[in-house]
Design an enzyme around this catalytic site. Structure first.
Site, PDB file in Angstrom:
ATOM      1  N   LYS A 274      -5.585  -5.904  -6.233  1.00 19.59           N
ATOM      2  CA  LYS A 274      -4.333  -5.197  -6.476  1.00 19.59           C
ATOM      3  C   LYS A 274      -3.173  -6.072  -6.927  1.00 19.59           C
ATOM      4  O   LYS A 274      -3.070  -7.229  -6.572  1.00 19.59           O
ATOM      5  CB  LYS A 274      -3.904  -4.435  -5.210  1.00 19.59           C
ATOM      6  CG  LYS A 274      -4.806  -3.256  -4.944  1.00 19.59           C
ATOM      7  CD  LYS A 274      -4.197  -2.328  -3.935  1.00 19.59           C
ATOM      8  CE  LYS A 274      -3.082  -1.523  -4.535  1.00 19.59           C
ATOM      9  NZ  LYS A 274      -2.396  -0.752  -3.509  1.00 19.59           N
TER      10      LYS A 274
ATOM     11  N   GLU B  21       9.434  -0.627  -7.396  1.00 23.23           N
ATOM     12  CA  GLU B  21       9.529   0.354  -6.298  1.00 23.23           C
ATOM     13  C   GLU B  21      10.836   0.188  -5.526  1.00 23.23           C
ATOM     14  O   GLU B  21      11.471   1.170  -5.126  1.00 23.23           O
ATOM     15  CB  GLU B  21       8.340   0.192  -5.348  1.00 23.23           C
ATOM     16  CG  GLU B  21       7.017   0.587  -5.985  1.00 23.23           C
ATOM     17  CD  GLU B  21       5.838   0.172  -5.128  1.00 23.23           C
ATOM     18  OE1 GLU B  21       5.208   1.052  -4.541  1.00 23.23           O
ATOM     19  OE2 GLU B  21       5.543  -1.040  -5.021  1.00 23.23           O
TER      20      GLU B  21
END
Ligand code: ARG
Length: 467
Positions: free
Chosen positions: A293, A300
């Site tokens: 990942k 964000e």
């Protein structure tokens, strides 16, 4: 509660913890603002120097006292700058902290500084100066962000990508065009910032508590010395007004909303499913458990900061909405909202500017996606109107049948054989293949503000001349 001592005890228990010493401690805690308004020290000192200079010029205080005051204030400025200054919460706010220190440094002359002013116009001045400087910083930061987008737009004026509505593939556009959409948004934010600076460019000092003063002050002189266009025109409004803070917060909320939409696109585009962009390591993090990942944390957090900024706007609107004129202590709650929003916005713009400069654009992935989802269907309909003379509604219907056929065969529009197209409408010729590619589609959209690379380049130069 017949027993007096037990009543005292239970009250103390109710105050509890750090309020154990009773109402004085509670009052100090709720009343004091120096914990946050010390941020205004430089503005407070600048304002006081301008005020003292004007008082002396008008013969309201002596030149010697003015010199002592100015010298003392300069000393305090360096004490605060160097961290040597001791703030006291018992002295409530930054204004009283500085005044008390001035008295300790220069004696009775310090008491003359507060002639013909009040903390009401003083705080309005300090805060306005601070907000004005913050707006100037925001203007610069937005200019940097716009410049980053202009560079990426230029680099990718020809890169095709799918344009979306409802987040469904709509029509092909260029990535440069998409970047320029953000240039327009942040350009409007910057215009709002500039307008707000003009709007608030009036000096509050000299309004005094609310009614003005009988001393022969010169408010034009202080306004000029502090870099304002002119003094405010109504002393009651001057000490009641926090529009400049509300305007800052509204502008910040709109800009943060723009940043959040961009952040959302970055989050979506950086998923393996979209794969339009690859974020640099600088603005993403790995997962502690899933080695594959790469998380778009910075984007964000920019998206989340919007919640804080919007919250600050609503908080201050709510503080102000019920206040009779003129000053009420409620207004002391203005500063933390503005400070917090300013910090969030500055950081969000900086992070976004970094991300836009660093991000890797995966033009191959964008192009592949641009061609899927029958994104050139409108081009086919337009071609039928232009070349075969069909009314647009009929052309829309024919195109619908062509799309259904392609769907059924599991191929792109451009892969359908001419005979099958002609079976749907006999007016179709092999020239139609010229408009079914995404490159042809974007190149054809040359209307002003359209997605054609030639048009995008024009818009880039228009903005370059204004950035
Ligand atoms: N600390 C106060 C504020 O931030 C300063 C003004 C106080 N004025 C007054 N009349 N108590 O609003």
């Amino acid at each position: 509660m017949a027993d007096g001592s037990s009543e005292t005890k239970s009250s103390n228990q109710m105050w509890g913890g750090r309020f154990a010493s009773g109402p004085d401690a509670i009052m100090e805690e709720i009343n004091a603002s120096v914990g946050f308004d010390k941020k205004l020290y430089a503005q407070d000192i600048r304002g006081s120097i301008a005020h003292a200079t004007m008082l002396a010029h008008q013969g309201i205080i002596s030149a010697e006292d003015k010199d002592k005051i100015v010298h003392g204030l300069d000393t305090i400025l360096s004490e605060i700058d160097s961290g040597a200054f001791e703030f006291s919460r018992r002295l409530e706010d930054i204004h009283m902290n500085i005044e008390a220190r001035l008295a300790a440094l220069i004696g009775p002359a310090a008491g003359r500084l507060h002639t013909a002013r009040s903390r009401n116009d003083q705080v309005a001045l300090d805060f306005r100066l601070w907000v004005k400087e913050e707006l100037q910083k925001t203007e610069k930061a937005l200019t940097g962000l716009i410049a980053a987008f202009l560079d990426r737009a230029e680099e990718h004026a020809d890169t095709v990508m799918p344009g979306f509505t409802h987040l469904q593939t709509a029509q092909p556009v260029t990535f440069g065009h998409h970047c320029m959409a953000y240039v327009e948004m942040f350009g409007r934010d910057r215009a709002r910032v500039r307008h707000a600076i003009e709007h608030m460019d009036e000096s509050p000092i000299g309004a005094a508590a609310l009614a003005g003063t009988g001393f022969p002050i010169d408010r034009h002189m202080t306004a000029k010395a502090l870099g304002f266009r002119e003094p405010t025109r109504n002393s009651i409004d001057t000490v009641s007004d926090r529009d400049f803070a509300l305007e800052f917060l509204s502008i910040a909320a709109i800009a943060a909303t723009h940043l959040s939409r961009l952040a959302e696109e970055i989050v979506i585009w950086s998923t393996p499913q979209f794969g339009f962009i690859r974020l640099s390591d600088a603005f993403s993090t790995g997962s502690s458990i899933m080695p594959q990942k790469k998380n778009p944390d910075a984007a964000e957090l920019v998206r989340a900061k919007t919640g804080r900024v919007n919250g600050s706007l609503v908080a201050l609107l709510t503080v102000m909405k019920g206040l009779p004129l003129a000053y009420s202590k409620d207004m002391q709650e203005d500063k933390e909202q503005v400070f917090d929003a300013a910090e969030s916005l500055e950081l969000a713009i900086a992070a976004m500017t970094g991300m836009i400069r660093d991000v890797t654009i995966r033009a191959d992935r964008m192009k592949a996606a641009a061609g899927s989802g029958y994104s050139t269907a409108t081009d086919l309909a337009d071609w039928l109107v232009r070349e075969a003379g069909l009314p647009f509604r009929d052309a829309h219907h024919v195109t619908g049948r062509v799309v259904a056929l392609a769907e059924q065969k599991g191929c792109d529009l451009a892969d359908l054989p001419l005979a099958e197209l002609q079976a749907i409408n006999s007016a179709i010729t092999d020239k139609v293949y010229g408009v079914l590619t995404v490159e042809a589609s974007v190149a054809s959209r040359t209307s002003f503000g359209g997605t054609a690379p030639s048009e995008v380049r024009k818009q880039i130069s228009w903005w370059r001349a204004r950035n």
